[in-house]
Design a protein around this motif. Structure first.
Motif, PDB file in Angstrom:
ATOM      1  N   GLN A   4      64.096 -63.636   6.350  1.00 63.50           N
ATOM      2  CA  GLN A   4      63.297 -64.486   5.472  1.00 63.50           C
ATOM      3  C   GLN A   4      63.398 -65.950   5.882  1.00 63.50           C
ATOM      4  O   GLN A   4      62.392 -66.660   5.945  1.00 63.50           O
ATOM      5  N   SER A   5      64.591 -66.386   6.181  1.00 65.05           N
ATOM      6  CA  SER A   5      64.801 -67.776   6.585  1.00 65.05           C
ATOM      7  C   SER A   5      64.021 -68.102   7.860  1.00 65.05           C
ATOM      8  O   SER A   5      63.339 -69.115   7.934  1.00 65.05           O
ATOM      9  N   GLN A   6      64.117 -67.221   8.848  1.00 66.79           N
ATOM     10  CA  GLN A   6      63.482 -67.484  10.133  1.00 66.79           C
ATOM     11  C   GLN A   6      61.967 -67.285  10.105  1.00 66.79           C
ATOM     12  O   GLN A   6      61.271 -67.693  11.028  1.00 66.79           O
ATOM     13  N   GLU A  42      55.969 -60.345  -0.162  1.00 66.60           N
ATOM     14  CA  GLU A  42      55.693 -61.207   0.999  1.00 66.60           C
ATOM     15  C   GLU A  42      56.570 -60.822   2.189  1.00 66.60           C
ATOM     16  O   GLU A  42      56.109 -60.804   3.330  1.00 66.60           O
ATOM     17  N   SER A  43      57.830 -60.514   1.912  1.00 71.80           N
ATOM     18  CA  SER A  43      58.732 -60.093   2.981  1.00 71.80           C
ATOM     19  C   SER A  43      58.272 -58.766   3.572  1.00 71.80           C
ATOM     20  O   SER A  43      58.286 -58.579   4.793  1.00 71.80           O
ATOM     21  N   LEU A  44      57.849 -57.851   2.712  1.00 70.76           N
ATOM     22  CA  LEU A  44      57.381 -56.548   3.176  1.00 70.76           C
ATOM     23  C   LEU A  44      56.163 -56.704   4.077  1.00 70.76           C
ATOM     24  O   LEU A  44      56.082 -56.077   5.133  1.00 70.76           O
ATOM     25  N   LYS A  45      55.232 -57.566   3.688  1.00 65.62           N
ATOM     26  CA  LYS A  45      54.049 -57.813   4.524  1.00 65.62           C
ATOM     27  C   LYS A  45      54.462 -58.307   5.905  1.00 65.62           C
ATOM     28  O   LYS A  45      53.923 -57.878   6.919  1.00 65.62           O
ATOM     29  N   SER A  93      54.105 -56.467   9.514  1.00 72.74           N
ATOM     30  CA  SER A  93      53.435 -57.168  10.608  1.00 72.74           C
ATOM     31  C   SER A  93      54.305 -57.178  11.861  1.00 72.74           C
ATOM     32  O   SER A  93      53.840 -56.880  12.962  1.00 72.74           O
ATOM     33  N   LYS A  94      55.581 -57.506  11.696  1.00 71.28           N
ATOM     34  CA  LYS A  94      56.519 -57.544  12.842  1.00 71.28           C
ATOM     35  C   LYS A  94      56.719 -56.142  13.407  1.00 71.28           C
ATOM     36  O   LYS A  94      56.815 -55.982  14.624  1.00 71.28           O
ATOM     37  N   SER A  95      56.787 -55.146  12.547  1.00 76.71           N
ATOM     38  CA  SER A  95      56.958 -53.770  12.991  1.00 76.71           C
ATOM     39  C   SER A  95      55.764 -53.320  13.826  1.00 76.71           C
ATOM     40  O   SER A  95      55.914 -52.684  14.872  1.00 76.71           O
TER      41      SER A  95
END
Length: 64
Positions: free
Chosen positions: A37-39, A51-54, A58-60
């Motif tokens: 989350q920080s990065q 928001e973190s899940l989105k 996306s990264k996955s």
């Protein structure tokens, strides 16, 4: 959709070198989520909110 989400794989590299993400949502995963989350300029809660899940999805998808 969530069954296919590789949370541990996506967060790999966000855990510190002394710990590992083991598939359980314990202290190690909590810390990795905080760092993720920080990065990624997200609200730092340590929990995977919408928001973190989105961003994780996306990264996955970027890794595929």
């Amino acid at each position: 959709m969530l069954e296919n989400l590789d949370l541990g794989g996506t967060l790999k590299g966000y855990d510190d070198s002394k710990k590992s993400i083991d598939g359980d949502f314990g202290d190690n995963t909590f810390d990795a989520v905080l760092l993720f989350q920080s990065q990624n300029k997200l609200k730092e809660t340590g929990f995977v909110d919408s928001e973190s899940l989105k961003k994780i999805i996306s990264k996955s998808n970027e890794k595929k």
